[in-house]
Design a protein around this motif. Structure first.
Motif, PDB file in Angstrom:
ATOM      1  N   VAL A 289       7.505   4.137  55.975  1.00  0.00           N
ATOM      2  CA  VAL A 289       6.601   4.867  55.076  1.00  0.00           C
ATOM      3  C   VAL A 289       7.424   5.861  54.274  1.00  0.00           C
ATOM      4  O   VAL A 289       7.976   6.814  54.825  1.00  0.00           O
ATOM      5  CB  VAL A 289       5.513   5.610  55.881  1.00  0.00           C
TER       6      VAL A 289
ATOM      7  N   ALA B  73       9.702   5.474  50.359  1.00  0.00           N
ATOM      8  CA  ALA B  73      10.847   4.696  49.865  1.00  0.00           C
ATOM      9  C   ALA B  73      11.708   5.570  48.966  1.00  0.00           C
ATOM     10  O   ALA B  73      11.807   5.343  47.764  1.00  0.00           O
ATOM     11  CB  ALA B  73      10.361   3.452  49.127  1.00  0.00           C
TER      12      ALA B  73
ATOM     13  N   GLY C 281      15.662   8.548  52.383  1.00  0.00           N
ATOM     14  CA  GLY C 281      15.573   8.213  53.800  1.00  0.00           C
ATOM     15  C   GLY C 281      15.093   6.783  54.010  1.00  0.00           C
ATOM     16  O   GLY C 281      15.748   5.987  54.687  1.00  0.00           O
TER      17      GLY C 281
ATOM     18  N   ASP D 234       5.746   2.911  49.361  1.00  0.00           N
ATOM     19  CA  ASP D 234       5.702   4.245  48.742  1.00  0.00           C
ATOM     20  C   ASP D 234       4.537   4.329  47.764  1.00  0.00           C
ATOM     21  O   ASP D 234       4.249   3.373  47.047  1.00  0.00           O
ATOM     22  CB  ASP D 234       7.012   4.564  48.011  1.00  0.00           C
TER      23      ASP D 234
ATOM     24  N   ARG E 297      16.966  11.359  43.506  1.00  0.00           N
ATOM     25  CA  ARG E 297      16.268  12.593  43.108  1.00  0.00           C
ATOM     26  C   ARG E 297      17.186  13.672  42.533  1.00  0.00           C
ATOM     27  O   ARG E 297      16.785  14.377  41.603  1.00  0.00           O
ATOM     28  CB  ARG E 297      15.487  13.160  44.298  1.00  0.00           C
TER      29      ARG E 297
ATOM     30  N   GLU F  39      -0.441   3.735  49.021  1.00  0.00           N
ATOM     31  CA  GLU F  39      -0.438   4.928  49.880  1.00  0.00           C
ATOM     32  C   GLU F  39      -0.737   4.552  51.323  1.00  0.00           C
ATOM     33  O   GLU F  39      -1.639   3.758  51.597  1.00  0.00           O
ATOM     34  CB  GLU F  39      -1.497   5.917  49.363  1.00  0.00           C
ATOM     35  N   VAL F  40       0.024   5.120  52.240  1.00  0.00           N
ATOM     36  CA  VAL F  40      -0.313   4.948  53.659  1.00  0.00           C
ATOM     37  C   VAL F  40      -1.325   6.022  54.021  1.00  0.00           C
ATOM     38  O   VAL F  40      -1.078   7.222  53.845  1.00  0.00           O
ATOM     39  CB  VAL F  40       0.944   5.032  54.549  1.00  0.00           C
TER      40      VAL F  40
ATOM     41  N   ALA G 264       8.681  15.686  51.537  1.00  0.00           N
ATOM     42  CA  ALA G 264       8.002  16.973  51.405  1.00  0.00           C
ATOM     43  C   ALA G 264       7.351  17.079  50.030  1.00  0.00           C
ATOM     44  O   ALA G 264       7.660  16.308  49.121  1.00  0.00           O
ATOM     45  CB  ALA G 264       9.021  18.099  51.588  1.00  0.00           C
TER      46      ALA G 264
ATOM     47  N   ARG H  72       9.645  17.539  41.768  1.00  0.00           N
ATOM     48  CA  ARG H  72       9.965  16.819  43.007  1.00  0.00           C
ATOM     49  C   ARG H  72      10.210  15.338  42.743  1.00  0.00           C
ATOM     50  O   ARG H  72      11.055  14.714  43.359  1.00  0.00           O
ATOM     51  CB  ARG H  72       8.798  16.966  44.010  1.00  0.00           C
TER      52      ARG H  72
ATOM     53  N   GLU I 228      17.042  19.867  54.189  1.00  0.00           N
ATOM     54  CA  GLU I 228      16.554  19.105  53.035  1.00  0.00           C
ATOM     55  C   GLU I 228      17.759  18.716  52.187  1.00  0.00           C
ATOM     56  O   GLU I 228      18.243  19.510  51.386  1.00  0.00           O
ATOM     57  CB  GLU I 228      15.572  19.960  52.223  1.00  0.00           C
TER      58      GLU I 228
ATOM     59  N   ALA J 234      19.167  12.838  54.969  1.00  0.00           N
ATOM     60  CA  ALA J 234      18.243  11.694  54.964  1.00  0.00           C
ATOM     61  C   ALA J 234      19.015  10.383  55.184  1.00  0.00           C
ATOM     62  O   ALA J 234      18.598   9.524  55.972  1.00  0.00           O
ATOM     63  CB  ALA J 234      17.473  11.646  53.645  1.00  0.00           C
TER      64      ALA J 234
ATOM     65  N   PHE K  73      26.288  19.406  51.236  1.00  0.00           N
ATOM     66  CA  PHE K  73      25.339  19.555  50.141  1.00  0.00           C
ATOM     67  C   PHE K  73      26.104  19.827  48.859  1.00  0.00           C
ATOM     68  O   PHE K  73      27.228  20.326  48.901  1.00  0.00           O
ATOM     69  CB  PHE K  73      24.426  20.752  50.459  1.00  0.00           C
TER      70      PHE K  73
HETATM   71  C1  LIG Z   1      14.987  17.836  41.613  1.00  0.00           C
HETATM   72  C2  LIG Z   1      15.700  17.694  42.929  1.00  0.00           C
HETATM   73  C3  LIG Z   1      17.079  17.885  42.990  1.00  0.00           C
HETATM   74  C4  LIG Z   1      17.755  17.742  44.202  1.00  0.00           C
HETATM   75  N1  LIG Z   1      19.105  17.923  44.234  1.00  0.00           N
HETATM   76  C5  LIG Z   1      19.775  17.691  45.386  1.00  0.00           C
HETATM   77  C6  LIG Z   1      21.198  17.776  45.433  1.00  0.00           C
HETATM   78  O1  LIG Z   1      21.860  18.079  44.429  1.00  0.00           O
HETATM   79  N2  LIG Z   1      21.832  17.498  46.619  1.00  0.00           N
HETATM   80  C7  LIG Z   1      21.131  17.143  47.744  1.00  0.00           C
HETATM   81  O2  LIG Z   1      21.721  16.879  48.794  1.00  0.00           O
HETATM   82  N3  LIG Z   1      19.772  17.090  47.731  1.00  0.00           N
HETATM   83  C8  LIG Z   1      19.082  17.348  46.587  1.00  0.00           C
HETATM   84  N4  LIG Z   1      17.718  17.261  46.569  1.00  0.00           N
HETATM   85  C9  LIG Z   1      16.989  17.018  47.838  1.00  0.00           C
HETATM   86  C10 LIG Z   1      16.910  15.545  48.149  1.00  0.00           C
HETATM   87  O3  LIG Z   1      16.479  14.831  47.022  1.00  0.00           O
HETATM   88  C11 LIG Z   1      15.991  15.344  49.332  1.00  0.00           C
HETATM   89  O4  LIG Z   1      16.569  15.981  50.444  1.00  0.00           O
HETATM   90  C12 LIG Z   1      15.780  13.857  49.607  1.00  0.00           C
HETATM   91  O5  LIG Z   1      15.081  13.254  48.555  1.00  0.00           O
HETATM   92  C13 LIG Z   1      15.039  13.635  50.918  1.00  0.00           C
HETATM   93  O6  LIG Z   1      14.758  12.276  51.053  1.00  0.00           O
HETATM   94  P1  LIG Z   1      13.528  11.772  51.935  1.00  0.00           P
HETATM   95  O7  LIG Z   1      13.550  10.292  51.830  1.00  0.00           O
HETATM   96  O8  LIG Z   1      13.584  12.411  53.258  1.00  0.00           O
HETATM   97  O9  LIG Z   1      12.206  12.378  51.250  1.00  0.00           O
HETATM   98  P2  LIG Z   1      11.657  12.280  49.771  1.00  0.00           P
HETATM   99  O10 LIG Z   1      12.748  12.080  48.794  1.00  0.00           O
HETATM  100  O11 LIG Z   1      10.753  13.449  49.601  1.00  0.00           O
HETATM  101  O12 LIG Z   1      10.770  10.959  49.773  1.00  0.00           O
HETATM  102  C14 LIG Z   1       9.578  10.831  50.500  1.00  0.00           C
HETATM  103  C15 LIG Z   1       8.814   9.664  49.920  1.00  0.00           C
HETATM  104  O13 LIG Z   1       7.692   9.400  50.744  1.00  0.00           O
HETATM  105  C16 LIG Z   1       6.595   9.019  49.937  1.00  0.00           C
HETATM  106  N5  LIG Z   1       5.364   9.242  50.707  1.00  0.00           N
HETATM  107  C17 LIG Z   1       4.999  10.382  51.345  1.00  0.00           C
HETATM  108  N6  LIG Z   1       3.827  10.203  51.969  1.00  0.00           N
HETATM  109  C18 LIG Z   1       3.426   8.919  51.711  1.00  0.00           C
HETATM  110  C19 LIG Z   1       2.302   8.147  52.075  1.00  0.00           C
HETATM  111  N7  LIG Z   1       1.337   8.638  52.847  1.00  0.00           N
HETATM  112  N8  LIG Z   1       2.221   6.880  51.615  1.00  0.00           N
HETATM  113  C20 LIG Z   1       3.206   6.348  50.851  1.00  0.00           C
HETATM  114  N9  LIG Z   1       4.300   7.045  50.472  1.00  0.00           N
HETATM  115  C21 LIG Z   1       4.414   8.306  50.911  1.00  0.00           C
HETATM  116  C22 LIG Z   1       6.750   9.918  48.719  1.00  0.00           C
HETATM  117  O14 LIG Z   1       6.073   9.373  47.603  1.00  0.00           O
HETATM  118  C23 LIG Z   1       8.260   9.954  48.523  1.00  0.00           C
HETATM  119  O15 LIG Z   1       8.731   8.995  47.624  1.00  0.00           O
HETATM  120  C24 LIG Z   1      17.023  17.410  45.371  1.00  0.00           C
HETATM  121  C25 LIG Z   1      15.633  17.226  45.306  1.00  0.00           C
HETATM  122  C26 LIG Z   1      14.976  17.348  44.105  1.00  0.00           C
HETATM  123  C27 LIG Z   1      13.480  17.145  44.059  1.00  0.00           C
END
Ligand SMILES: Cc1cc2nc3c(=O)[nH]c(=O)nc-3n(C[C@H](O)[C@H](O)[C@H](O)COP(=O)(O)OP(=O)(O)OC[C@H]3O[C@@H](n4cnc5c(N)ncnc54)[C@H](O)[C@@H]3O)c2cc1C
Length: 410
Positions: A9, A11, A14, A35, A44, A81-82, A110, A130, A298, A303, A327
């Motif tokens: 859940v 994409a 992580g 996703d 991102r 959506e889940v 988040a 985000r 974060e 991830a 980072f």
């Molecule tokens: C603008 C920006 C700049 C950044 N710059 C940096 C950087 O320079 N260096 C760095 O290390 N990190 C950076 N980060 C942080 C980094 O992008 C995050 O730490 C990373 O994206 C985390 O990945 P994740 O897969 O855990 O979560 P996320 O990227 O938040 O992805 C979670 C996904 O889950 C999906 N989702 C949630 N709930 C549901 C549901 N119920 N059903 C279906 N889909 C769902 C969401 O739509 C989303 O696509 C940045 C973040 C942003 C927003």
């Protein structure tokens, strides 16, 4: 169906890495990657940097080419959506129906927190940053020739707020950053680094206002003003709210999985409190051998690293998550890189590496625990190596820039 289905859940960094890593680890069951975001999964970090500056709303950087999902037999479901997990029936319930699972990985990330500021929800051109949609909306507002963006107020001086500030200022806006704490980046970086970055932003025409909060936004036909708690009014054709996130724990919580306000609780193998359900990335709280029992990080590296561990766990290998966090951030001509976390440090040393570079070395007694570097890649690389190998360092030499960093080992 093969009789072994893993449903992931989320994409993003992580979830996508988890799917491909599962194949790399030899997982031959079905992988369903879901996703709610309809875009092909994308990087991102560029959203606040190159994407805004590039001016092309179609120029997202995909994490993997579309064809790679089919090649690895990953069933990518976008715009879905889940809604819940039925733990007793072992089903993931989505907006398009239920999917039977053998294992589930929650990579739900988040959501930006929007503070309850009077007038903010009715404000014009007010954005969080985000996802691709947010970045595209910001870009569209910047490119709208009927409503020129001259003044931008960024609320919150964390990494995303400051990166957005730098990008929007490069695009020609007059940017003011408002921060509640004493200094920018207070939650995530040391004081010398904050001081350096404050000068950097000011030198590039950005106004930084610390120890002030936003109390209201006043929008009229004529203009829009952000009102601070001391009564100051700042013109704001655009407002970027970057005051942190709330972790997406709802699915886990509703299924009875243990959560904390900072995230879904996992062990060092990424297992949640319910068997066959795992979590990775920004949504987790995890134990780390040197950083503590309840870490929450974060970052892309976290991830991706956790995705690797969960794939190993699901395919029956025993590995634990013990990577040092690292980072990066880009703001103007400052490339910031950090490795380790400063949290246990009781003494720090600053190495002035020239006009536009510095490194900050954090020690717990004599043990190096973290290095923050600006335009100082050697400090970052060697620091990371030395933290991992527990190398002892001659602190006196380290502060002398005439001594090469590599010669500072005891
Ligand atoms: C603008 C920006 C700049 C950044 N710059 C940096 C950087 O320079 N260096 C760095 O290390 N990190 C950076 N980060 C942080 C980094 O992008 C995050 O730490 C990373 O994206 C985390 O990945 P994740 O897969 O855990 O979560 P996320 O990227 O938040 O992805 C979670 C996904 O889950 C999906 N989702 C949630 N709930 C549901 C549901 N119920 N059903 C279906 N889909 C769902 C969401 O739509 C989303 O696509 C940045 C973040 C942003 C927003």
């Amino acid at each position: 169906m093969s009789g072994n289905t893993c449903v992931i859940v989320g994409a993003s960094h992580g979830g996508v890495n988890c799917a491909f890593e599962l194949r790399k680890q030899g997982f031959d069951g079905d992988i369903v990657l879901i996703d709610k975001d309809p875009q092909l999964p994308y990087h991102r970090p560029p959203l606040s940097k190159a994407f805004l500056l590039g001016g092309d709303p179609t120029a997202l950087q995909p994490l993997k080419a579309q064809s790679a999902y089919a090649q690895s037999d990953i069933d990518l479901k976008l715009g879905v959506e889940v809604e819940s997990l039925d733990v007793s029936a072992k089903q993931v319930v989505t907006s398009e129906g239920a999917i039977d699972y053998d294992s589930v990985v929650l990579a739900t990330g988040a959501t930006p927190f929007i503070p309850p500021i009077s007038g903010l929800s009715e404000a014009k051109n007010s954005f969080v940053l985000r996802d691709a949609n947010d970045a595209t909306d910001i870009l569209a507002a910047v490119q709208n020739t009927e409503n020129t963006i001259n003044h931008v107020v960024v609320v919150g001086a964390g990494y995303i707020g400051l990166e957005a500030a730098a990008s929007l200022s490069k695009l020609g806006a007059k940017v003011t950053v408002v921060e509640r704490e004493q200094r920018i980046l207070q939650r995530v970086a040391s004081e010398p680094l904050s001081t350096f970055m404050t000068h950097k932003h000011k030198a590039n025409g950005i106004e930084i206002v610390c120890q002030k909060t936003v109390s209201a936004v006043k929008t009229s036909e004529a203009n829009q003003l952000v009102v601070l708690d001391d009564g100051t009014e700042l013109k704001a054709d655009m407002i970027i709210v970057g005051v942190g996130v709330r972790v997406n724990t709802e699915l886990a919580q509703a299924s009875g999985i243990e959560t904390l306000p900072q995230g879904i609780v996992v062990d060092a193998h990424m297992k949640t409190s319910i068997s066959n359900i795992y979590a990775v990335g920004d949504c987790t709280v995890f134990p780390h051998p040197t950083l503590g029992d309840k870490c929450h990080i974060e970052s892309v590296q976290n991830a991706v690293g956790q995705a690797r561990i969960v794939a190993q766990t699901i395919t029956g290998k025993v590995s634990t998550y013990d990577e040092q966090p690292w980072f990066w951030s880009d703001q103007f001509d400052a490339k910031l890189q950090s490795v380790g976390l400063p949290k246990d440090a009781d003494n720090i040393l600053v190495r002035e590496e020239g006009d536009n570079a510095l490194s900050v070395w954090h020690f717990d007694g004599e043990a190096l625990v973290c290095v923050e570097a600006i335009n100082a890649p050697k400090a970052y690389v060697l620091g990371g190596r030395w933290i991992a190998k527990k190398v002892l360092i001659d602190k006196e030499k380290l502060t002398d820039v005439n001594v090469a960093i590599k010669d500072c080992v005891l």
